[in-house]
Design a protein around this motif. Structure first.
Motif: not given
Length: 281
Positions: A27-31
């Motif tokens: 989730h964080t890497r996508h953002l």
């Protein structure tokens, strides 16, 4: 779906199966890697909710998208990694009218991991939460300079937050969007996807937008402006904001250097007033 190519796009090393730690990292890497943007709308293109087209755009062409694109494709990745994913319909609160958008206004994801439910959303622009939020508690969930909570009222859930500004002062809770747990398919959002590309009551039609989360804050392009927010911590923590105007000829270079985006067609910058919707929900 080429899972390896997708994971390489967001700079993620494959983890040990569909765990909560893996979900949080994805989730964080996508953002941090995939911009939230609607530049297709303002460069002569048309957004279609076809997973193969979205994969080509976001992964192969290293673009971004708005909620239907980013969350739609992210759900495909999660399913391919063994996560239990359900697409849900969100209704975004209008900052001008205080009313909510129509059903299927926003696409969000519920992911069940280790018997617990989590809200995932990599397609909500500058108000996005960086890590999944628990759907099994009404308690505040702090993420750095922000706090979120999920409040339930007769079967409808409200995502609320305390925003960026003046983080050392008391802030009221404000709703971002509401949703239910009724499952949806990607095709269910097709009509609203067209609406957001063509309606003067949609921000995506009225403004050309691109924004990306950074480890130290967020950088955003809107119309003919570049806005940088740096988050500070400590007793005087808050947000340092800097904005500068852009000339039309500067914008393609800014998009390339700041967001990694090269558009196939010329962009028409746009930053017009939004027509208030006539129908209230």
């Amino acid at each position: 779906m080429d899972v390896g190519e997708y994971l390489s796009r967001i700079g993620f090393e494959p983890g040990p199966g569909p765990t909560l730690e893996t979900l949080r990292s994805l989730h964080t890497r996508h953002l941090l890697s995939v911009p939230f943007e609607n530049l297709t709308v303002h460069s002569g293109g048309l957004i279609r909710l076809d997973l193969l087209l979205l994969f080509n755009k976001i992964v192969k062409q290293r673009r971004g998208g708005f909620c239907y694109e980013n969350n739609g494709l992210f759900s495909w990745l999660l399913a391919g990694l063994g996560f239990q994913v359900t697409l849900l319909s969100g209704q975004v609160k209008n900052g001008f009218t205080g009313c909510y958008g129509p059903p299927l206004d926003h696409l969000i994801l519920m992911v069940v991991v280790e018997g617990r439910r989590w809200l995932c959303d990599v397609g909500f622009g500058s108000a996005a939460f960086s890590s999944p939020l628990s759907l099994d508690t009404a308690d505040p969930q702090e993420q750095g300079h922000r706090a979120y909570r999920i409040r339930e009222d007769t079967g409808t859930f409200y995502l609320e937050w305390q925003g960026d500004e003046n983080s050392n002062e008391h802030k009221d809770w404000d709703a971002l969007y509401k949703f239910t747990f009724e499952p949806q398919s990607l095709e269910d959002f097709s009509e609203m996807c067209v609406y957001h590309q063509s309606s003067p009551s949609s921000i995506f039609f009225c403004k050309s937008v691109c924004t990306l989360l950074k480890p130290e804050g967020r950088v955003s392009y809107v119309g003919r402006r570049l806005i940088t927010k740096t988050f500070t911590t400590g007793a005087t923590g808050g947000v340092m904001k800097h904005s500068r105007d852009l000339k039309d000829e500067e914008i393609p270079l800014v998009l390339q250097e700041v967001f990694g985006i090269v558009l196939p067609s010329p962009l028409t910058p746009k930053d017009e007033e939004i027509t208030l919707p006539q129908v209230k929900y």
